[in-house]
Design a protein around this motif. Structure first.
Motif, short mmCIF file in Angstrom:
data_model
loop_
_atom_site.label_atom_id
_atom_site.label_comp_id
_atom_site.label_asym_id
_atom_site.label_seq_id
_atom_site.Cartn_x
_atom_site.Cartn_y
_atom_site.Cartn_z
N THR A 100 12.73 3.08 17.05
CA THR A 100 14.01 3.72 17.35
C THR A 100 13.81 4.94 18.26
O THR A 100 12.69 5.40 18.47
CB THR A 100 14.69 4.18 16.05
N THR A 101 14.91 5.44 18.77
CA THR A 101 14.88 6.64 19.60
C THR A 101 14.78 7.86 18.69
O THR A 101 15.78 8.47 18.32
CB THR A 101 16.13 6.72 20.49
N GLY A 102 13.54 8.19 18.32
CA GLY A 102 13.30 9.24 17.35
C GLY A 102 13.71 8.79 15.96
O GLY A 102 14.39 7.76 15.78
N SER A 103 13.30 9.55 14.94
CA SER A 103 13.75 9.22 13.60
C SER A 103 15.26 9.42 13.48
O SER A 103 15.92 8.78 12.66
CB SER A 103 13.02 10.09 12.56
N SER A 104 15.83 10.28 14.33
CA SER A 104 17.29 10.49 14.31
C SER A 104 18.02 9.19 14.59
O SER A 104 19.04 8.88 13.98
CB SER A 104 17.68 11.54 15.34
N GLY A 105 17.50 8.41 15.54
CA GLY A 105 18.10 7.11 15.83
C GLY A 105 18.01 6.18 14.64
O GLY A 105 18.93 5.39 14.37
N ALA A 106 16.90 6.26 13.91
CA ALA A 106 16.73 5.42 12.73
C ALA A 106 17.74 5.79 11.64
O ALA A 106 18.31 4.92 10.98
CB ALA A 106 15.30 5.54 12.20
N PHE A 107 17.96 7.09 11.44
CA PHE A 107 18.95 7.50 10.44
C PHE A 107 20.33 6.99 10.81
O PHE A 107 21.06 6.48 9.94
CB PHE A 107 18.96 9.02 10.30
N MET A 108 20.70 7.14 12.06
CA MET A 108 22.02 6.67 12.49
C MET A 108 22.17 5.17 12.23
O MET A 108 23.18 4.72 11.67
CB MET A 108 22.23 6.97 13.97
N LEU A 109 21.18 4.40 12.61
CA LEU A 109 21.26 2.95 12.45
C LEU A 109 21.30 2.54 10.98
O LEU A 109 22.09 1.68 10.59
CB LEU A 109 20.09 2.27 13.16
N LEU A 110 20.44 3.17 10.17
CA LEU A 110 20.40 2.79 8.75
C LEU A 110 21.65 3.22 8.02
O LEU A 110 22.17 2.48 7.16
CB LEU A 110 19.15 3.38 8.10
N PHE A 111 22.16 4.41 8.32
CA PHE A 111 23.41 4.84 7.68
C PHE A 111 24.56 3.91 8.06
O PHE A 111 25.40 3.56 7.22
CB PHE A 111 23.75 6.27 8.09
N LEU A 112 24.61 3.50 9.34
CA LEU A 112 25.66 2.58 9.77
C LEU A 112 25.53 1.22 9.09
O LEU A 112 26.54 0.61 8.70
CB LEU A 112 25.59 2.40 11.29
N ALA A 113 24.30 0.75 8.95
CA ALA A 113 24.09 -0.59 8.40
C ALA A 113 24.24 -0.64 6.88
O ALA A 113 24.68 -1.66 6.33
CB ALA A 113 22.69 -1.08 8.78
N LEU A 269 23.27 -3.42 15.81
CA LEU A 269 23.73 -2.06 16.07
C LEU A 269 22.88 -1.38 17.13
O LEU A 269 23.40 -0.73 18.04
CB LEU A 269 23.69 -1.25 14.77
N ALA A 270 21.58 -1.53 17.03
CA ALA A 270 20.68 -0.88 17.99
C ALA A 270 20.93 -1.38 19.40
O ALA A 270 20.90 -0.60 20.37
CB ALA A 270 19.22 -1.13 17.59
N GLY A 271 21.17 -2.68 19.55
CA GLY A 271 21.43 -3.22 20.87
C GLY A 271 22.69 -2.67 21.50
O GLY A 271 22.78 -2.54 22.73
N ASN A 272 23.66 -2.32 20.67
CA ASN A 272 24.91 -1.76 21.19
C ASN A 272 24.83 -0.25 21.39
O ASN A 272 25.46 0.29 22.30
CB ASN A 272 26.06 -2.09 20.23
N VAL A 273 24.09 0.44 20.55
CA VAL A 273 24.05 1.90 20.59
C VAL A 273 23.09 2.42 21.65
O VAL A 273 23.41 3.33 22.40
CB VAL A 273 23.69 2.46 19.20
N ALA A 274 21.88 1.86 21.69
CA ALA A 274 20.86 2.42 22.58
C ALA A 274 20.15 1.39 23.46
O ALA A 274 19.31 1.76 24.26
CB ALA A 274 19.81 3.17 21.76
N LEU A 275 20.48 0.12 23.31
CA LEU A 275 19.81 -0.98 24.01
C LEU A 275 18.37 -1.14 23.56
O LEU A 275 17.95 -2.18 23.10
CB LEU A 275 19.88 -0.81 25.53
N CYS A 276 17.57 -0.05 23.69
CA CYS A 276 16.17 -0.09 23.28
C CYS A 276 15.62 1.33 23.27
O CYS A 276 16.20 2.21 23.91
CB CYS A 276 15.34 -0.99 24.20
N PRO A 277 14.51 1.57 22.60
CA PRO A 277 13.86 2.87 22.69
C PRO A 277 13.21 3.05 24.06
O PRO A 277 13.07 2.07 24.82
CB PRO A 277 12.80 2.83 21.58
N PRO A 278 12.79 4.27 24.42
CA PRO A 278 12.18 4.51 25.74
C PRO A 278 10.94 3.64 25.97
O PRO A 278 10.01 3.65 25.17
CB PRO A 278 11.81 5.99 25.69
N ALA A 279 10.95 2.90 27.06
CA ALA A 279 9.88 1.93 27.32
C ALA A 279 8.51 2.59 27.50
O ALA A 279 7.53 2.17 26.87
CB ALA A 279 10.23 1.08 28.54
N PRO A 280 8.35 3.61 28.37
CA PRO A 280 7.02 4.18 28.56
C PRO A 280 6.47 4.84 27.30
O PRO A 280 5.27 4.77 27.03
CB PRO A 280 7.21 5.20 29.68
#
Length: 407
Positions: A100-113, A269-280
């Motif tokens: 995820t995009t930081g642990s913050s992204g993980a919290f958002m996704l898990l809370f939503l799900a 949810l992740a595909g709609n919110v952020a598409l993906c985490p930073p590639a590099p």
């Protein structure tokens, strides 16, 4: 006549005070002031050298940095799964790992799900403010557990029982071990009791384990890295990050161990919110799991331990009280008590300390909306020398303030 526009009620959350303090630190430094910042939970050493070297190679190669799979590249998900085998002896499928995009992204996704609007989710007070603010923004009711020093500032089944009696059934519990701001940890037996309570009450456990590995166990202690919630049960979610143990805060890369019943929802949810985490960042982060990177990270933990010992040894001289033991992470949380002197709140104390002595601490209001005005959090992630200099300035500041009070 144009009708007035409004701001969504869900956006009415408290700003994270640490970011405002960091902004003032930047302003003072730009003006030429010597400022020691002990406010952010940000290791001073940065990413492991192998990670940085790999990132340089990636950017120099000219390869296209395109979208990746929504939940992260397979090689990184496999490496994260291998990390759980290394530290906890856990067999984890890469299919259950969501980058995820930081642990913050993980919290958002898990809370939503995991939770619906109107659900009640419990968390300890004092605690990391973003848990509460994200939940509230999503329309989820936050039930704060008044977790004081008698419970190591951690939730207990008794506190949860009292919360249910007062507020009704709980849909979830957010647990942090080691915790921010206190650094306290739950033991295996305590985690087993909390996990059993959640199972008996149909509550989803969200376990924040981003500070695992930054711990200060006695020689021969059980679970020296911390206890992973998935060692006990896999119906909850585990959230972690590259930011703390590996010192990669600005790389914005975290992950979650997602239970089977939530993985499809998190993926969508992740595909709609952020598409993906930073590639590099994903490509380079694979090197975080090399022997060299583990060794470098452990060396920084040893330095944190040395700095922690110094801070704990200065408690009496500082005059602070009710201090959390800082079993893990790199924070020291305490009540100012008489050391607050002429200031009516820890916020006033911290503002004056920054302006007069160039030392940045965080007032406790961010972490505890009830008793936080009497407390402060000191981050010793800045390193031993910086912390020693800062505490000398704090002692000087408090002595001058005491003279003003007595004069």
């Amino acid at each position: 006549m144009r009708k007035p526009l409004t701001v969504a009620a869900r956006a009415n959350v408290q700003p994270f005070a640490v970011m405002d303090i960091l902004q003032r630190v930047a302003e003072l430094r730009a003006a030429g002031r010597d400022v020691i910042s002990l406010c952010a939970g940000e290791p001073s050493g940065g990413a492991p050298s192998a990670v940085s070297a790999r990132a340089a190679e990636i950017h120099a190669s000219g390869i296209p940095l395109t979208y990746t799979p929504t939940l992260g590249i397979l090689e990184l998900r496999q490496a994260i799964a291998g990390h759980y085998q290394r530290w906890y002896g856990l067999e984890v499928s890469a299919n259950n790992v969501a980058v995820t995009t930081g642990s913050s992204g993980a919290f958002m996704l898990l809370f939503l799900a995991a939770f619906n609007p109107g659900d009640k989710v419990a968390l300890a007070r004092p605690g990391y403010p973003a848990y509460k603010n994200i939940l509230k923004a999503l329309g989820i009711q936050v039930v704060e557990l008044d977790a004081g020093s008698d419970s190591q500032f951690q939730p207990t089944p008794e506190l949860l029982d009292a919360a249910v009696q007062e507020h009704g059934p709980l849909a979830g519990l957010v647990l942090a071990s080691p915790a921010n701001p206190t650094g306290t940890m739950v033991t295996r037996a305590e985690l087993e009791a909390l996990n059993a309570w959640c199972g008996d009450h149909g509550a989803r456990l969200i376990s924040d384990e981003i500070y695992h590995g930054i711990t200060y166990p006695a020689p021969g202690a059980a679970d020296p890295k911390g206890v992973c919630a998935w060692e006990l049960d896999r119906s909850g979610a585990v959230i972690s990050s590259f930011s703390k143990y590996w010192g990669m805060t600005g790389w914005r890369l975290g992950w979650a161990l997602v239970p089977d019943d939530l993985i499809q929802a998190v993926d969508a949810l992740a595909g709609n919110v952020a598409l993906c985490p930073p590639a590099p960042a994903q490509m380079a982060a694979i090197e975080a799991f090399s022997e060299r990177s583990y060794a470098e990270a452990d060396a920084f933990v040893a330095e944190f331990s040395r700095t922690r010992d110094y801070v704990l040894g200065k408690v009496a001289a500082l005059g602070w009280s009710d201090a959390a033991p800082a079993d893990g992470a790199f924070y020291f949380y305490a009540t100012l008590g008489s050391a607050r002197g002429t200031f009516t709140s820890s916020e006033q104390y911290c503002v004056a300390l920054l302006e007069r002595e160039g030392v940045a601490l965080v007032p406790g209001d961010d972490f505890d909306g009830v008793g936080g005005s009497a407390t402060v959090r000191l981050s010793f992630a800045a390193g031993y020398d910086a912390v020693c200099q800062a505490i000398a300035r704090i002692e000087r500041f408090q002595a001058a303030n005491a003279q003003g009070l007595n004069g």
